[in-house]
Design a protein around this motif. Sequence first.
Motif, PDB file in Angstrom:
ATOM      1  N   VAL A 182       0.837  -1.203   0.000  1.00 47.46           N
ATOM      2  CA  VAL A 182       0.000   0.000   0.000  1.00 47.46           C
ATOM      3  C   VAL A 182       0.874   1.256   0.000  1.00 47.46           C
ATOM      4  CG1 VAL A 182      -1.711   1.316   1.298  1.00 47.46           C
ATOM      5  CG2 VAL A 182      -1.917  -1.166   1.141  1.00 47.46           C
ATOM      6  N   VAL A 183       1.928   1.251   0.814  1.00 47.85           N
ATOM      7  CA  VAL A 183       2.825   2.408   0.874  1.00 47.85           C
ATOM      8  C   VAL A 183       3.503   2.635  -0.475  1.00 47.85           C
ATOM      9  CG1 VAL A 183       4.931   3.313   1.930  1.00 47.85           C
ATOM     10  CG2 VAL A 183       3.207   2.190   3.357  1.00 47.85           C
ATOM     11  N   ALA A 184       3.953   1.551  -1.109  1.00 49.72           N
ATOM     12  CA  ALA A 184       4.578   1.677  -2.434  1.00 49.72           C
ATOM     13  C   ALA A 184       3.600   2.264  -3.439  1.00 49.72           C
ATOM     14  CB  ALA A 184       5.074   0.315  -2.912  1.00 49.72           C
ATOM     15  N   SER A 185       2.346   1.846  -3.378  1.00 48.92           N
ATOM     16  CA  SER A 185       1.333   2.370  -4.297  1.00 48.92           C
ATOM     17  C   SER A 185       1.050   3.840  -4.028  1.00 48.92           C
ATOM     18  CB  SER A 185       0.040   1.547  -4.172  1.00 48.92           C
ATOM     19  OG  SER A 185       0.258   0.200  -4.560  1.00 48.92           O
ATOM     20  N   LEU A 186       1.034   4.231  -2.757  1.00 52.78           N
ATOM     21  CA  LEU A 186       0.805   5.635  -2.415  1.00 52.78           C
ATOM     22  C   LEU A 186       1.936   6.524  -2.934  1.00 52.78           C
ATOM     23  CD1 LEU A 186      -0.519   5.220   1.246  1.00 52.78           C
ATOM     24  CD2 LEU A 186      -1.819   6.067  -0.723  1.00 52.78           C
ATOM     25  N   VAL A 187       3.167   6.025  -2.814  1.00 56.26           N
ATOM     26  CA  VAL A 187       4.306   6.804  -3.344  1.00 56.26           C
ATOM     27  C   VAL A 187       4.248   6.846  -4.866  1.00 56.26           C
ATOM     28  CG1 VAL A 187       6.816   6.875  -3.561  1.00 56.26           C
ATOM     29  CG2 VAL A 187       5.770   6.301  -1.355  1.00 56.26           C
ATOM     30  N   ALA A 188       3.961   5.696  -5.492  1.00 56.10           N
ATOM     31  CA  ALA A 188       3.952   5.626  -6.952  1.00 56.10           C
ATOM     32  C   ALA A 188       2.857   6.488  -7.556  1.00 56.10           C
ATOM     33  CB  ALA A 188       3.794   4.175  -7.402  1.00 56.10           C
ATOM     34  N   SER A 200      12.055  11.844 -14.893  1.00 59.53           N
ATOM     35  CA  SER A 200      13.314  11.442 -15.526  1.00 59.53           C
ATOM     36  C   SER A 200      14.479  11.407 -14.539  1.00 59.53           C
ATOM     37  CB  SER A 200      13.644  12.372 -16.692  1.00 59.53           C
ATOM     38  OG  SER A 200      14.008  13.665 -16.224  1.00 59.53           O
ATOM     39  N   LEU A 201      14.327  12.084 -13.409  1.00 54.44           N
ATOM     40  CA  LEU A 201      15.394  12.110 -12.400  1.00 54.44           C
ATOM     41  C   LEU A 201      15.325  10.916 -11.452  1.00 54.44           C
ATOM     42  CD1 LEU A 201      15.384  15.904 -11.421  1.00 54.44           C
ATOM     43  CD2 LEU A 201      16.909  14.728 -13.013  1.00 54.44           C
ATOM     44  N   ALA A 202      14.334  10.045 -11.618  1.00 52.64           N
ATOM     45  CA  ALA A 202      14.165   8.906 -10.716  1.00 52.64           C
ATOM     46  C   ALA A 202      15.386   7.995 -10.768  1.00 52.64           C
ATOM     47  CB  ALA A 202      12.910   8.124 -11.091  1.00 52.64           C
ATOM     48  N   GLY A 203      15.861   7.619  -9.604  1.00 49.82           N
ATOM     49  CA  GLY A 203      17.017   6.730  -9.505  1.00 49.82           C
ATOM     50  C   GLY A 203      16.626   5.366  -8.967  1.00 49.82           C
ATOM     51  N   ARG A 207      12.942   3.378  -7.769  1.00 50.29           N
ATOM     52  CA  ARG A 207      12.560   2.155  -8.482  1.00 50.29           C
ATOM     53  C   ARG A 207      12.393   0.991  -7.508  1.00 50.29           C
ATOM     54  NH1 ARG A 207      16.497   4.121 -12.383  1.00 50.29           N
ATOM     55  NH2 ARG A 207      15.442   4.794 -14.279  1.00 50.29           N
ATOM     56  N   ASP A 208      13.331   0.860  -6.559  1.00 49.72           N
ATOM     57  CA  ASP A 208      13.242  -0.219  -5.579  1.00 49.72           C
ATOM     58  C   ASP A 208      12.003  -0.056  -4.703  1.00 49.72           C
ATOM     59  OD1 ASP A 208      15.591  -1.253  -6.569  1.00 49.72           O
ATOM     60  OD2 ASP A 208      16.850  -0.515  -4.933  1.00 49.72           O
ATOM     61  N   LEU A 209      11.736   1.177  -4.287  1.00 47.06           N
ATOM     62  CA  LEU A 209      10.628   1.436  -3.379  1.00 47.06           C
ATOM     63  C   LEU A 209       9.282   1.158  -4.024  1.00 47.06           C
ATOM     64  CD1 LEU A 209       9.600   2.573  -0.659  1.00 47.06           C
ATOM     65  CD2 LEU A 209       9.680   4.847  -1.693  1.00 47.06           C
ATOM     66  N   THR A 210       9.151   1.475  -5.316  1.00 41.58           N
ATOM     67  CA  THR A 210       7.849   1.373  -5.978  1.00 41.58           C
ATOM     68  C   THR A 210       7.690   0.136  -6.856  1.00 41.58           C
ATOM     69  OG1 THR A 210       8.644   2.717  -7.836  1.00 41.58           O
ATOM     70  CG2 THR A 210       7.579   3.877  -6.000  1.00 41.58           C
ATOM     71  N   GLU A 214       3.776  -2.383  -9.251  1.00 39.64           N
ATOM     72  CA  GLU A 214       3.450  -2.852 -10.603  1.00 39.64           C
ATOM     73  C   GLU A 214       2.459  -4.011 -10.602  1.00 39.64           C
ATOM     74  OE1 GLU A 214       7.692  -2.014 -12.920  1.00 39.64           O
ATOM     75  OE2 GLU A 214       7.215  -4.021 -12.184  1.00 39.64           O
ATOM     76  N   ALA A 215       2.250  -4.631  -9.448  1.00 38.60           N
ATOM     77  CA  ALA A 215       1.452  -5.857  -9.386  1.00 38.60           C
ATOM     78  C   ALA A 215      -0.005  -5.612  -9.768  1.00 38.60           C
ATOM     79  CB  ALA A 215       1.541  -6.460  -7.993  1.00 38.60           C
TER      80      ALA A 215
END
Length: 359
Positions: A182-188, A200-203, A207-210, A214-215
């Motif tokens: 849920v937290v990953a989805s809220l951030v994404a 474009s600045l995403a590192g 990517r690891d956090l979100t 994708e599920a």
Amino acid sequence: MHSALVIGTGLVGTSVALALRAHAVTVHLRDADPEAVRTAASLGAGTARPPSGAVDLAVVAVPPPHVARVLAGLQAEGVAAHHTDVASVKAEAQREAVALGCDTSSYIGGHPMAGAAHSGPLKARADLFEGRMWALTPTPDTGTETLNTALELVALCDAVPVVMEAVAHDRAVALVSHAPHVVASLVAQRLEHAEEREVSLAGPGLRDLTRIAEADPGLWMDILGANAKVVADLLEELGTDLGRMVTALRGLAGDGPERADGLAVVEDVLRRGRTGRARISGKHDTRPERFETVTAVIGDQPGELARLFSDADQAGVNIEDVRIEHATGQPAGLVHISVLPGLAATLRKALHNQGWRQR
């Protein structure tokens, strides 16, 4: 175990079937979607033909809300001697099974801690569960033979069994899986309408956090719906922590006496977060070790990653972990290779001699 029936030929069900077939277990497949069964069978996961008699084990690989109903139907058929499932929430299914009058002495809940962002039989792998934890949640009257059959299933899938109560399991997975999703989805979701420049600045950190966001939302609606209260309680606690952090950061941004208090709170959260992260098991389920990192620049051509790993092997250096950072809009990326302390210099020299650019 000589025979099994797998009900549900998605990612997990088909992977269980493939693992059992690798050990010469006769596997029968069943799914509400005939095409999914045909696909799983074509992959070598088993046969769509119904068993001629009772199989040793029925594996229920359906979403959590449907486990008890399917279990009741199987027991009415008398199609298996023992029954388990692979759903990610256990307590509700166990309660519903009792309410439906199921024979819980021949049933044990199960949950392999493995999966992927995308579902379906085509994503299935026989080694999906290798080295992964597999929770088993007996009912109060689960028979010894049923427990032993489930343990054999876990062993044939090369997983590691953990026996626990259903309620304890649901609290655990809410902490380590459901609430984080849920937290990953809220951030994404904050990225949905962000400017392209910003995204474009995403590192690798973002990517690891979100990644888990994708599920399949439909799958996760079933999971969260079956464990809603436990997840809600955890998120409420997290909400309190977030509120405290917001207050601290606002104090840190000012010049008044609140700045010192804010500094203390923020530092405490970061420190405790690091301590909590260190509790997550590392390689081979051991305590995480401190590694040295060697970073190589890799092109987006077939075989490049294999060549990099081969060059590391030729240098006699074991790769403990690897992380790939893709360059946005560029046909290149960075491969961060973790090695044991003292081996980084050896690997850097070997990669330099092979012409690899490094950072």
